[in-house]
Each structure stands twice: as C-alpha cells, then as structure tokens.
Design a protein around this motif. Structure first.
Motif, short mmCIF file in Angstrom:
data_model
loop_
_atom_site.label_atom_id
_atom_site.label_comp_id
_atom_site.label_asym_id
_atom_site.label_seq_id
_atom_site.Cartn_x
_atom_site.Cartn_y
_atom_site.Cartn_z
N TYR A 98 0.84 -1.21 0.00
CA TYR A 98 0.00 0.00 0.00
C TYR A 98 0.87 1.25 0.00
O TYR A 98 0.59 2.23 -0.71
N ARG A 101 2.82 2.03 -3.39
CA ARG A 101 1.93 2.41 -4.48
C ARG A 101 1.25 3.75 -4.25
O ARG A 101 0.60 4.29 -5.15
N SER A 102 1.42 4.30 -3.06
CA SER A 102 0.74 5.56 -2.73
C SER A 102 1.46 6.78 -3.30
O SER A 102 0.82 7.77 -3.65
N LEU A 107 7.93 5.15 -2.05
CA LEU A 107 8.72 4.13 -2.74
C LEU A 107 10.21 4.38 -2.54
O LEU A 107 10.97 3.44 -2.27
N SER A 183 6.95 -6.43 -2.02
CA SER A 183 6.21 -5.42 -2.77
C SER A 183 7.12 -4.29 -3.20
O SER A 183 6.98 -3.76 -4.31
N GLU A 187 8.03 -3.48 -7.15
CA GLU A 187 7.74 -2.17 -7.74
C GLU A 187 8.99 -1.57 -8.38
O GLU A 187 8.94 -1.05 -9.50
#
Length: 246
Positions: A98, A101-102, A107, A183, A187
C-alpha cells in the motif's frame, strides 16, 4: 502435532497478568507458534480450552485469537477452530505494498530501507552461508540469465535471489523481513524493466551485479558482499527512478 486436550498445557501460562489479559494470552500463543510447539496448519485449542488454560473468560480468549489473526499468525473461520499459519512476511508485505503504491516518496523511502537492511544481510549471509540460501540464489541467477528481456520472469527471479540471500543468513526474522519487502522490490524491479531505452546490455549488467553479490557471499567475503550490494543499489536506483520521475 500439538495436543489441545485438557490433559496437557500447550502454553506457558505463568506470566498471565490482570492487565490487558488478551495481550498476555496472545503473546503466549504467539510464543508457542514461534518456538514450534504449534506447527503451521495445526489446530489451536478451542476458545473454551484457551480460557481454561489461562484462567480467563471466553471473550478474552476470543479477543486474543482476533489479535493473532490480525497479525497474520492464525487463520480463523466462524464455526471452525483456529489454525496456525506459516510464519511469513505476508502481513508486512501488504502494508509496504500500500505504501509504495501511494507515492514516489514512499517508494524511495522503502528502497532506502531495503538498502540499509540488505547491506547488513549481505555481510551476515557471507558469514554464515546457509546452503539453502546459496542454492536459491544460484537458481535465481540461472533464471535471470535465461529471462533477459522478459520482465515478469526476471522480476520474480530477482525477488527469489534476495530471498535466497536472507535464507543464507539462517535467521528466521531476517527471512520474514525480506519476504515483507517483496512489494517494494517488485515495484522497483518493474520500474527498471519498463525503461523504454533499456538495452540487452542493461539487463546483462543487472545479472552481473547479482553475480558479484553471490560470488562474494559464497566465498565468505563479507566486505565484498556488502560493497557489491551497495553498488547494485546505486545502479538500480538511478535507472528505476528515471522512469518514475519521467
């Protein structure tokens, strides 16, 4: 298999205290999960049996199981006994997913976290060299070499390589933490793979950087493993965030 009968105690109940009883009960059940008294897939005692062992009410036992389920340690289903889950980084992976990706900022922060953690992991892996981890790293390298130009397979092999590095430390908590960062890794790896100008030489350079990490770890060269890991991050950061900022 753990016995859930009234004839034996599954848990150490000596530390039970009146303050926040559900926390105390969940702590003791979690300890049984982590030290292997309850194996993945094993049924936990019923709410009534947990209440009896800890001398608490059924609502307290139910709340303790709810806390454990929320942490991803047990699986609960209405009308059925709770069952132990394998100790993985899945709950943390969801949270990091979460976050990354926000926004680009989250990131970048997550990737900084990976660098800090994995530079130390590389050193410890070179010191301990658990064979299970070395084997997974080597297998992942083979897949990476054969998956040049194929982003999905290459990304998965990249993830497996870093998990192998964690396994090479022989440390369960490190393994769980790296599982929790999948995750983030996915990404970044996908950003890297989406570069429109990415050449075959770029893919090959990525493989070579992973080979350098593996070679240093397999040789027990701690400083070299750490240096190779940092060099890999430096190169990957520049390439990946070119895309994100574009």
């Amino acid at each position: 298999m753990v016995s859930a009968t009234t004839d034996s105690l599954t848990f150490n109940t000596k530390r039970a205290a009146p303050l926040r009883l559900a926390d105390t009960v969940s702590d003791e059940i979690a300890a049984a999960l982590f030290d292997g008294r309850i194996a993945p897939g094993d049924p936990l005692p019923s709410e009534g049996e947990i209440a009896r062992q800890f001398d608490v009410s059924k609502p307290i036992a139910r709340e303790a199981l709810r806390l454990l389920a929320g942490a991803g340690l047990v699986h609960t289903q209405q009308g059925k006994v709770a069952r132990a889950k394998a100790m993985t980084g899945e709950p943390l992976d969801r949270i990091y997913g979460y976050a990354v990706r926000s926004s680009l900022k989250r990131l970048q922060e997550a990737n900084e976290m990976r660098l800090v953690l994995e530079s130390g992991i590389a050193r410890l892996a070179a010191n301990r060299r658990d064979q299970k981890g070395l084997t997974l790293m080597k297998q992942a390298l083979e897949v990476m070499r054969s998956s040049i130009g194929e982003p999905e397979d290459f990304t998965q092999a990249d993830i497996d390589f870093h998990l192998g590095m964690a396994l090479a430390t022989g440390n369960t908590m490190i393994r769980m933490q790296v599982e929790g960062m999948r995750s983030v890794q996915r990404e970044v790896s996908e950003l890297f793979s989406r570069r429109s100008n990415r050449s075959k030489a770029d893919w090959q350079a990525t493989v070579l950087r992973h080979e350098a990490i593996y070679d240093a770890i397999a040789a027990g060269y701690q400083a070299g493993a750490q240096a190779s890991l940092v060099a890999h991050y430096d190169a990957a950061d520049i390439a990946s965030f070119e895309v994100a900022n574009g």
